[in-house]
Design an enzyme around this catalytic site. Sequence first.
Site, PDB file in Angstrom:
ATOM      1  N   ARG A 109       0.885  -1.206  -0.105  1.00  0.00           N
ATOM      2  CA  ARG A 109       0.169   0.064   0.079  1.00  0.00           C
ATOM      3  C   ARG A 109       1.019   1.278   0.036  1.00  0.00           C
ATOM      4  O   ARG A 109       1.721   1.343   0.875  1.00  0.00           O
ATOM      5  CB  ARG A 109      -0.921  -0.026   1.290  1.00  0.00           C
ATOM      6  CG  ARG A 109      -1.508   1.570   1.358  1.00  0.00           C
ATOM      7  CD  ARG A 109      -3.208   1.401   1.502  1.00  0.00           C
ATOM      8  NE  ARG A 109      -3.617   2.791   1.599  1.00  0.00           N
ATOM      9  CZ  ARG A 109      -4.652   2.968   2.040  1.00  0.00           C
ATOM     10  NH1 ARG A 109      -5.051   2.085   3.334  1.00  0.00           N
ATOM     11  NH2 ARG A 109      -5.094   4.194   2.166  1.00  0.00           N
ATOM     12  N   ARG A 119      -6.368   1.525  -3.917  1.00  0.00           N
ATOM     13  CA  ARG A 119      -5.440   0.984  -3.020  1.00  0.00           C
ATOM     14  C   ARG A 119      -5.261  -0.576  -2.964  1.00  0.00           C
ATOM     15  O   ARG A 119      -6.250  -1.306  -3.390  1.00  0.00           O
ATOM     16  CB  ARG A 119      -5.901   1.342  -1.707  1.00  0.00           C
ATOM     17  CG  ARG A 119      -7.175   0.923  -0.807  1.00  0.00           C
ATOM     18  CD  ARG A 119      -7.715   1.626   0.115  1.00  0.00           C
ATOM     19  NE  ARG A 119      -8.107   2.949  -0.160  1.00  0.00           N
ATOM     20  CZ  ARG A 119      -8.702   3.961   0.527  1.00  0.00           C
ATOM     21  NH1 ARG A 119      -8.736   3.634   1.802  1.00  0.00           N
ATOM     22  NH2 ARG A 119      -8.571   5.217  -0.122  1.00  0.00           N
ATOM     23  N   ASP A 122      -6.640  -1.976   2.015  1.00  0.00           N
ATOM     24  CA  ASP A 122      -7.320  -1.145   3.231  1.00  0.00           C
ATOM     25  C   ASP A 122      -7.456  -1.848   4.418  1.00  0.00           C
ATOM     26  O   ASP A 122      -8.407  -2.875   4.237  1.00  0.00           O
ATOM     27  CB  ASP A 122      -8.324  -0.122   2.851  1.00  0.00           C
ATOM     28  CG  ASP A 122      -8.687   0.904   3.642  1.00  0.00           C
ATOM     29  OD1 ASP A 122      -7.717   1.562   4.171  1.00  0.00           O
ATOM     30  OD2 ASP A 122      -9.780   1.223   3.669  1.00  0.00           O
ATOM     31  N   ASP A 124      -9.074  -1.424   8.317  1.00  0.00           N
ATOM     32  CA  ASP A 124      -9.806  -0.404   9.053  1.00  0.00           C
ATOM     33  C   ASP A 124     -10.330  -1.009  10.499  1.00  0.00           C
ATOM     34  O   ASP A 124     -10.826  -2.376  10.293  1.00  0.00           O
ATOM     35  CB  ASP A 124     -10.850   0.351   8.557  1.00  0.00           C
ATOM     36  CG  ASP A 124     -10.596   1.229   7.467  1.00  0.00           C
ATOM     37  OD1 ASP A 124      -9.635   1.982   7.334  1.00  0.00           O
ATOM     38  OD2 ASP A 124     -11.240   1.281   6.326  1.00  0.00           O
TER      39      ASP A 124
END
Length: 193
Positions: A109, A119, A122, A124
């Site tokens: 990334r 991307r 990712d 989260d």
Amino acid sequence: MFPPLVSAPRRPQGGSVISHRRQAATTAYLGLGSNLGDREAALRAARERLGALSGARLVAISPVYETEPWGDADQPRYLNQVLALELDESWSPGQLLETLLAIEADLGRVRGPRRFGPRTLDLDILLYGDRRIDDAPDLVVPHPRLRERAFVLVPLADIAPHTAIPDGKGGDVAEALSKIPFKIFGNSLKTCD
């Protein structure tokens, strides 16, 4: 959420009984997404790295959904997934965030100028147990846009539909999902306007 485990007592030299109890664990729900390169390989590599973390255990993995990009439509479609990671007492939310950022970087990334741009990976933190955390701008839990995103709520509901969202608005994952119009076609998810 899970009862403490008690190992069989052992008798060290000296004769007293020592009971080893596992400290209460915290379940963190993580969102995984990828829309560049080999998307499936990126999600698989992230799951493998997360599952191999010391003091952590993968306890649930949602199906993978192909989704439309959110925020910036001029990019490839995403693969999204949610997993539950049980963390022992050695973990903190900040440490988990640092670990996720390191995994993203290790797996290619590169953070560009587009906030919601494409991307390779990712990761989260969506929920961290029942905690509310606001160490903005870097760490806000529950994820500040959790209730707006079907691509997160659908896979989260697959593994934790009755988990409360501790953001002060009340309700659980299934209730939040019921307020977002979406359609699922096979493994493809489309938000309806």
